[in-house]
Design a protein around this motif. Structure first.
Motif, PDB file in Angstrom:
ATOM      1  N   ARG A   7      11.542  31.617  51.498  1.00 20.20           N
ATOM      2  CA  ARG A   7      12.390  32.533  51.255  1.00 20.20           C
ATOM      3  C   ARG A   7      13.596  31.864  50.478  1.00 20.20           C
ATOM      4  NH1 ARG A   7       9.945  37.286  51.686  1.00 20.20           N
ATOM      5  NH2 ARG A   7       9.674  38.077  53.914  1.00 20.20           N
ATOM      6  N   ARG A   8      14.339  32.392  49.632  1.00 27.43           N
ATOM      7  CA  ARG A   8      15.497  32.120  48.781  1.00 27.43           C
ATOM      8  C   ARG A   8      16.641  33.077  48.976  1.00 27.43           C
ATOM      9  NH1 ARG A   8      14.344  28.788  44.016  1.00 27.43           N
ATOM     10  NH2 ARG A   8      12.133  28.111  44.206  1.00 27.43           N
ATOM     11  N   PHE A   9      17.805  32.482  48.697  1.00 25.47           N
ATOM     12  CA  PHE A   9      19.060  33.372  49.155  1.00 25.47           C
ATOM     13  C   PHE A   9      19.920  33.524  47.660  1.00 25.47           C
ATOM     14  CE2 PHE A   9      20.996  29.563  49.864  1.00 25.47           C
ATOM     15  CZ  PHE A   9      22.363  29.838  49.629  1.00 25.47           C
ATOM     16  N   SER A  10      20.334  34.729  47.437  1.00 24.13           N
ATOM     17  CA  SER A  10      21.451  34.744  46.473  1.00 24.13           C
ATOM     18  C   SER A  10      22.743  35.592  47.122  1.00 24.13           C
ATOM     19  CB  SER A  10      20.888  35.814  45.384  1.00 24.13           C
ATOM     20  OG  SER A  10      19.537  35.405  44.878  1.00 24.13           O
ATOM     21  N   ILE A  11      23.725  35.646  46.130  1.00 17.34           N
ATOM     22  CA  ILE A  11      24.956  35.987  46.740  1.00 17.34           C
ATOM     23  C   ILE A  11      25.721  36.855  45.600  1.00 17.34           C
ATOM     24  CG2 ILE A  11      27.609  35.696  47.762  1.00 17.34           C
ATOM     25  CD1 ILE A  11      26.195  33.381  49.574  1.00 17.34           C
ATOM     26  N   TYR A  12      26.183  37.829  45.826  1.00 20.98           N
ATOM     27  CA  TYR A  12      26.798  38.638  44.752  1.00 20.98           C
ATOM     28  C   TYR A  12      28.252  39.089  45.482  1.00 20.98           C
ATOM     29  CZ  TYR A  12      22.820  39.666  41.584  1.00 20.98           C
ATOM     30  OH  TYR A  12      21.718  39.378  40.707  1.00 20.98           O
ATOM     31  N   TYR A  13      29.134  39.417  44.545  1.00 18.03           N
ATOM     32  CA  TYR A  13      30.361  39.846  45.097  1.00 18.03           C
ATOM     33  C   TYR A  13      31.095  40.890  44.403  1.00 18.03           C
ATOM     34  CZ  TYR A  13      32.626  37.465  41.228  1.00 18.03           C
ATOM     35  OH  TYR A  13      33.061  37.006  39.799  1.00 18.03           O
ATOM     36  N   LYS A  14      32.031  41.495  45.196  1.00 16.71           N
ATOM     37  CA  LYS A  14      32.586  42.599  44.560  1.00 16.71           C
ATOM     38  C   LYS A  14      34.211  42.402  44.627  1.00 16.71           C
ATOM     39  CE  LYS A  14      29.807  46.600  45.644  1.00 16.71           C
ATOM     40  NZ  LYS A  14      29.643  46.880  44.408  1.00 16.71           N
ATOM     41  N   PRO A  15      35.117  42.429  43.550  1.00 18.67           N
ATOM     42  CA  PRO A  15      36.472  41.930  43.463  1.00 18.67           C
ATOM     43  C   PRO A  15      37.622  42.809  44.369  1.00 18.67           C
ATOM     44  CG  PRO A  15      36.099  43.524  41.723  1.00 18.67           C
ATOM     45  CD  PRO A  15      34.676  43.396  42.487  1.00 18.67           C
ATOM     46  N   ARG A  16      38.722  42.268  44.599  1.00 14.61           N
ATOM     47  CA  ARG A  16      39.700  43.168  45.386  1.00 14.61           C
ATOM     48  C   ARG A  16      40.130  44.322  44.226  1.00 14.61           C
ATOM     49  NH1 ARG A  16      41.017  42.476  50.451  1.00 14.61           N
ATOM     50  NH2 ARG A  16      41.822  40.515  50.360  1.00 14.61           N
ATOM     51  N   ALA A  17      40.304  45.658  44.841  1.00 14.07           N
ATOM     52  CA  ALA A  17      40.804  46.739  44.029  1.00 14.07           C
ATOM     53  C   ALA A  17      41.967  46.313  43.176  1.00 14.07           C
ATOM     54  CB  ALA A  17      40.723  47.957  45.133  1.00 14.07           C
ATOM     55  N   ALA A  18      42.126  46.788  42.010  1.00 17.78           N
ATOM     56  CA  ALA A  18      43.383  46.635  41.217  1.00 17.78           C
ATOM     57  C   ALA A  18      44.450  47.532  41.571  1.00 17.78           C
ATOM     58  CB  ALA A  18      43.039  46.797  39.653  1.00 17.78           C
TER      59      ALA A  18
END
Length: 287
Positions: free
Chosen positions: A276-287
């Motif tokens: 297995r491999r892993f990836s990380i995505y992100y979402k920003p704080r709302a403006a």
């Protein structure tokens, strides 16, 4: 909505198809030590799921492994937390005292590369008597700790002031409310959560499956947000982050505290079983 993450915003890729974890299994959860710029990742040991045997990886922020520990009989690793003390001490919070593969309590300990910890050599805390499936999350910005747990097999959250919790004073929780809104379909597995101030974020979804969750539909993973003051579901959004990955199993949610530049990070497992491999995505704080 400036104090919340915008769950409807497109996710940004951060780490991609990393193969640097000690075990060849999927990641289960992760948490940040922002002070020392480290990323900690939990995964089940090969063949250790029923016994609750975990591997804790210490990585740099580029995903390079700096060390590991084995946690024997701790739990499933659904969530974890990092506590930074003023004197520089770093504490890792995880579930502990596994029964049926899930922790009956929680504990904290320091990281030592190559160490093996067992349920007998840590101090297990049982802040919610009679509960099962205890899973912690720490917010250092608000200095609070949450413990997801089950009472009569129904999932709930309880939140405390971190200093009181460390002192083993569980008498006055900040919040106590049932889990709700993790996914539009109740049968879809829960895959992690993260506490952030007055909000708690949840992740649910499954790996790709040719019939029940085909890649062409870009997955069934959902992220949701609860208000810990009321338990109210504030938002729930499907995420297509990393939709091109094979397998693509959502695993783990964590907040990287950057003030106004904070990130809500989503873990995704990919690759064949045994590699297995892993990836990380992100979402920003709302403006």
């Amino acid at each position: 909505m400036a104090d919340r993450f915008d769950l409807s915003a497109p996710s940004e890729r951060w780490l991609w198809k990393k193969a640097t974890l000690r075990e060849p299994t999927i990641l289960q959860s992760f948490a940040f030590d922002e002070v020392n710029r480290h990323l900690y990742v939990l995964q089940l040991r090969r063949g250790g799921g029923d016994a609750g045997h975990l591997c804790l990886n210490k990585l740099d922020l580029a995903g390079k492994r700096l060390g590991h520990m084995y946690l024997q009989g701790f739990g499933h690793g659904v969530s974890m937390g990092v506590q930074n003390d003023p004197d520089g001490t770093v504490w890792i919070w995880t579930e502990a005292d596994a029964k049926g593969g899930y922790g009956q309590g929680v504990t904290r300990f320091r990281f030592f590369d190559g160490a093996v910890r067992t349920r007998e050599d840590v101090k297990v805390r049982n802040p919610i008597p009679g509960s099962t499936h205890n899973q912690p999350s720490v917010c250092m910005t608000s200095r609070r700790i949450a413990v997801r747990h089950r009472i009569d097999d129904k999932p709930r959250y309880r939140v405390w002031d971190l200093d009181a919790f460390v002192a083993r004073d569980y008498s006055a929780p900040v919040a106590d409310f049932p889990q709700t809104g993790a996914h539009p379909k109740a049968e879809i597995p829960f895959q992690g959560y993260a506490l952030d101030g007055d909000h708690l974020y949840q992740l649910a979804g499954t790996a790709y499956h040719a019939k029940t969750n085909p890649p062409a539909k870009r997955g069934n993973a959902h992220i949701s947000c609860l208000d810990i003051r009321t338990g109210e579901l504030l938002d729930q959004q499907r995420t297509e982050a990393g939709h091109s990955l094979d397998h693509r199993e959502p695993e783990g949610l964590a907040v990287r505290p950057h003030g106004s530049g904070a990130r809500l990070c989503l873990g995704l497992a990919s690759g064949p079983e045994g590699a297995r491999r892993f990836s990380i995505y992100y979402k920003p704080r709302a403006a």
